[in-house]
Design an enzyme around this catalytic site. Structure first.
Site, PDB file in Angstrom:
ATOM      1  N   ASP A 152      -5.302  -3.571  -3.463  1.00 45.30           N
ATOM      2  CA  ASP A 152      -4.348  -3.250  -2.402  1.00 45.30           C
ATOM      3  C   ASP A 152      -3.544  -4.452  -1.906  1.00 45.30           C
ATOM      4  O   ASP A 152      -4.095  -5.519  -1.636  1.00 45.30           O
ATOM      5  CB  ASP A 152      -5.140  -2.655  -1.235  1.00 45.30           C
ATOM      6  CG  ASP A 152      -4.272  -2.095  -0.128  1.00 45.30           C
ATOM      7  OD1 ASP A 152      -3.041  -2.131  -0.249  1.00 45.30           O
ATOM      8  OD2 ASP A 152      -4.839  -1.597   0.856  1.00 45.30           O
ATOM      9  N   SER A 156       0.838  -1.185   0.000  1.00 40.77           N
ATOM     10  CA  SER A 156       0.000   0.000   0.000  1.00 40.77           C
ATOM     11  C   SER A 156       0.886   1.253   0.000  1.00 40.77           C
ATOM     12  O   SER A 156       1.747   1.389  -0.857  1.00 40.77           O
ATOM     13  CB  SER A 156      -0.945  -0.044   1.210  1.00 40.77           C
ATOM     14  OG  SER A 156      -1.953   0.922   1.098  1.00 40.77           O
TER      15      SER A 156
END
EC number: 3.1.1.-
Length: 387
Positions: free
Chosen positions: A216, A77
């Protein structure tokens, strides 16, 4: 005569011990891992700035960069974005961003990344257009193989239902993973409900089209990619000819620095068993991800701490984490100037805090010690290469 002989034996023993210590340090594999957390990446950004500054002072080199000292840098991320910033080369084949440019990057671009709300109830909170725009602008056409050191950036393919790990060491067997860095960075940051998933395609070793449908990286590794980074370092030590002397890698031969983006102690006190017994699916949905991420991050740190301690190598592992975030600083997408200032202050204050209840050493002191090991190791390897 006996005294002289004893003295000589003592000197030989000291020299042998010193030589062994330096040889061991020279063989160390160094790993940096950076958690996910959206705008809270400002916190590890502050820590990285301090660490790089210490390395520059120790080596009397203003151009020293973190990529010069770590064999593997991994992130998920926002940690994946930081990984790309400090490993992607510029036109001079040096990292395009120094560590002291990370926090300003968030201040400049964060409000735009987390401001383009789609305004839809059914759909991601942000459209991701500005995020992709700035990634393309900063990272250009650079691909994984061009990274200045080994990287480990995670994502999750929602079509194949499998994690996707982008590393340089995988490219010989899986050339389709040699994607553009901006595609990788958007993918690892495309948190469900925040940004749309990302589609792109590359080519396989046979020239066939290979498609990615990614979200993600925290879905694959949760927010803490430390174990992923360690596994990549282990594989590199086993396969890379440059590490032939340490293929039997164990934690004694590893220096691991793991940077968090902060958790909140208040979360543990928010709910009771009596209260949650009345909850339905929607109420659980709002908190279950936070619970899962907090638990997984804790267990990762617990496992690594235990392993390093059992091998009497506890000084080889350092986890830097703020465990008492409050208010707006707990939010991954609050990019208001006031909150970003608070996050930067959290990072600065963290340096003055003790590493743990059992270890009164401050994070600042621990990072200086860690920087000394990194600096000495780099010098030892440089001296060996000059022979």
């Amino acid at each position: 005569m006996a005294t002289t002989k004893s003295f000589l034996i003592l000197i030989v023993m000291i020299l042998a011990t010193t030589s062994s210590t330096f040889a061991s340090l020279e063989e160390m594999v160094t790993v940096l891992s950076i958690d996910g957390g959206g705008i809270k990446g400002i916190i590890p950004g502050t820590i990285l700035e301090f660490l790089e500054g210490q390395l520059q002072k120790m080596d009397n080199n203003a151009d020293a960069r973190l990529a010069d000292y770590f064999d593997v840098i991994g992130g998920t991320s926002t940690g994946g974005l930081l990984t790309a910033m400090i490993t992607t080369p510029n036109e001079n084949n040096r990292p395009f961003a120094a560590a002291n440019e990370i926090v300003p990057f968030y201040f400049e671009h964060g409000p735009h990344i987390f401001n383009s709300s789609t305004g839809q109830f059914f759909g991601p909170k942000y459209d991701g257009k500005y995020l992709m725009q700035v990634l393309q602008e900063k990272l250009g056409e650079t691909r994984v193989h061009q990274a200045l050191t080994e990287v480990a950036i995670s994502s999750f393919d929602i079509k194949t239902n499998k994690p996707v790990i982008f590393t340089k060491s995988n490219l010989a067997k899986s050339p389709e993973l040699d994607a553009k860095m901006y595609d990788i960075c958007y993918s690892t940051a495309a948190a469900p409900t925040y940004f749309p998933p990302h589609y792109f395609a590359t080519n396989t070793i046979n020239g066939d089209k290979y498609e990615f449908n990614l979200v993600d990286g925290a879905v694959a590794t949760v927010a803490d990619p430390a174990l992923l980074s360690v596994s990549v370092a282990t594989r590199r030590a086993q396969e890379d000819p440059a590490f032939a002397s340490i293929r039997s890698l164990n934690y004694k031969k590893m220096l691991l620095l793991s940077l968090g983006t902060g958790t909140t102690s208040e979360f543990d006190k928010t709910h009771t068993a009596e209260e949650t017994a009345k909850w339905g699916a929607l109420q659980w949905m709002l908190v279950i991800q936070q619970m899962t991420e907090a638990a997984s991050s804790y267990m990762t740190d617990y496992y690594l701490s235990t392993v390093f301690q059992d091998l009497h190598s506890q000084n080889n592992y350092l986890r830097v984490q703020e465990n008492a975030l409050t208010g707006t600083t707990t939010k991954a997408d609050d990019a208001s100037e006031a909150n970003m200032e608070l996050l930067a202050q959290v990072g600065e204050n963290l340096l003055k805090k003790p590493v743990s209840k059992d270890n009164p050493e401050t994070y600042e002191e621990a990072l200086k010690r860690f920087a000394k090991l990194l600096s000495d190791r780099k010098k030892l390897r440089a001296n060996k290469a000059s022979y």
